[in-house]
Scaffold this motif. Structure first.
Motif, PDB file in Angstrom:
ATOM      1  N   THR A  73      97.418  65.547  12.074  1.00 12.02           N
ATOM      2  CA  THR A  73      97.479  66.045  10.699  1.00 12.02           C
ATOM      3  C   THR A  73      96.641  67.313  10.637  1.00 12.02           C
ATOM      4  N   PRO A  74      97.272  68.471  10.461  1.00  8.04           N
ATOM      5  CA  PRO A  74      96.498  69.720  10.436  1.00  8.04           C
ATOM      6  C   PRO A  74      95.688  69.855   9.138  1.00  8.04           C
ATOM      7  N   PRO A  75      94.648  70.664   9.180  1.00 11.22           N
ATOM      8  CA  PRO A  75      93.889  70.908   7.951  1.00 11.22           C
ATOM      9  C   PRO A  75      94.725  71.718   6.959  1.00 11.22           C
ATOM     10  N   LYS A  76      94.483  71.512   5.676  1.00 12.08           N
ATOM     11  CA  LYS A  76      95.235  72.236   4.645  1.00 12.08           C
ATOM     12  C   LYS A  76      94.688  73.639   4.421  1.00 12.08           C
ATOM     13  N   SER A  77      93.400  73.833   4.716  1.00 14.93           N
ATOM     14  CA  SER A  77      92.767  75.116   4.402  1.00 14.93           C
ATOM     15  C   SER A  77      92.142  75.784   5.611  1.00 14.93           C
ATOM     16  N   GLY A  78      92.701  75.536   6.782  1.00 15.68           N
ATOM     17  CA  GLY A  78      92.155  76.122   7.996  1.00 15.68           C
ATOM     18  C   GLY A  78      93.054  75.871   9.188  1.00 15.68           C
ATOM     19  N   ALA A  79      92.483  76.055  10.374  1.00 14.58           N
ATOM     20  CA  ALA A  79      93.241  75.883  11.611  1.00 14.58           C
ATOM     21  C   ALA A  79      92.378  75.157  12.637  1.00 14.58           C
ATOM     22  N   VAL A  80      93.055  74.428  13.531  1.00 13.88           N
ATOM     23  CA  VAL A  80      92.387  73.735  14.634  1.00 13.88           C
ATOM     24  C   VAL A  80      92.913  74.328  15.934  1.00 13.88           C
ATOM     25  N   THR A  81      91.987  74.699  16.811  1.00 16.93           N
ATOM     26  CA  THR A  81      92.340  75.200  18.134  1.00 16.93           C
ATOM     27  C   THR A  81      91.494  74.447  19.160  1.00 16.93           C
ATOM     28  N   THR A 102      87.370  70.003  27.094  1.00 22.49           N
ATOM     29  CA  THR A 102      88.280  70.481  26.066  1.00 22.49           C
ATOM     30  C   THR A 102      87.585  70.296  24.726  1.00 22.49           C
ATOM     31  N   SER A 103      87.203  71.404  24.102  1.00 25.04           N
ATOM     32  CA  SER A 103      86.519  71.367  22.820  1.00 25.04           C
ATOM     33  C   SER A 103      87.513  71.583  21.692  1.00 25.04           C
ATOM     34  N   VAL A 104      87.268  70.913  20.577  1.00 29.14           N
ATOM     35  CA  VAL A 104      88.085  71.068  19.377  1.00 29.14           C
ATOM     36  C   VAL A 104      87.334  71.988  18.427  1.00 29.14           C
TER      37      VAL A 104
END
Length: 143
Positions: A73-81, A102-104
């Protein structure tokens, strides 16, 4: 005595969870077998969700397995890499080994302030990995 269930708003639950995490000193709850963790970030700045250096896997024979991250589930107000790196980690045997990390990383939209959250899954090809497929939920407070 009659008891009545109390429903708390999710924003309050996120703040309570964040407070408990800070109170108990759990800096890397995301790596302790799945579950929930929290993060406080400055608006627009990228930040790793954990100070532990990232997810890694070494099996009982000493083989290093790469770990990948799937955003559920991606964030609504940002990004995950993710960020890949290598580092020394102590194994249960006491041996130090160079492993793949592997860092989030979370980054809010520039100017956004408020609460956000996302869910990700940790994946390896190691059939004996007890943490393979574990899902982690991260509550983020953006200031």
């Amino acid at each position: 005595m009659t008891t009545y269930p109390v429903r708390l708003p999710s924003a309050l639950l996120i703040k309570i969870t964040a407070g408990l995490v800070l109170f108990f000193g759990i800096l890397c709850g995301a790596h302790a077998g799945g579950g929930n963790t929290s993060l406080v970030v400055k608006s627009g700045e990228a930040k790793e969700i954990c100070k532990c250096g990232g997810h890694w896997r070494v099996d009982s024979s000493g083989k290093v397995w790469p770990v990948s991250i799937e955003v559920v589930t991606p964030p609504k107000s940002g990004a995950v890499t993710t960020r890949a790196s290598t580092g020394q980690r102590k194994l249960r045997s006491g041996e130090a080994k160079t492993v793949r990390l592997t860092s989030v990383v979370y980054q809010s939209k520039k100017g956004y302030v408020g609460e956000d959250s996302f869910t990700y899954r940790r994946v390896t090809a190691d059939p004996a990995d007890p943490d393979n497929g574990k899902v982690y939920t991260v509550a983020v407070t953006v200031r």
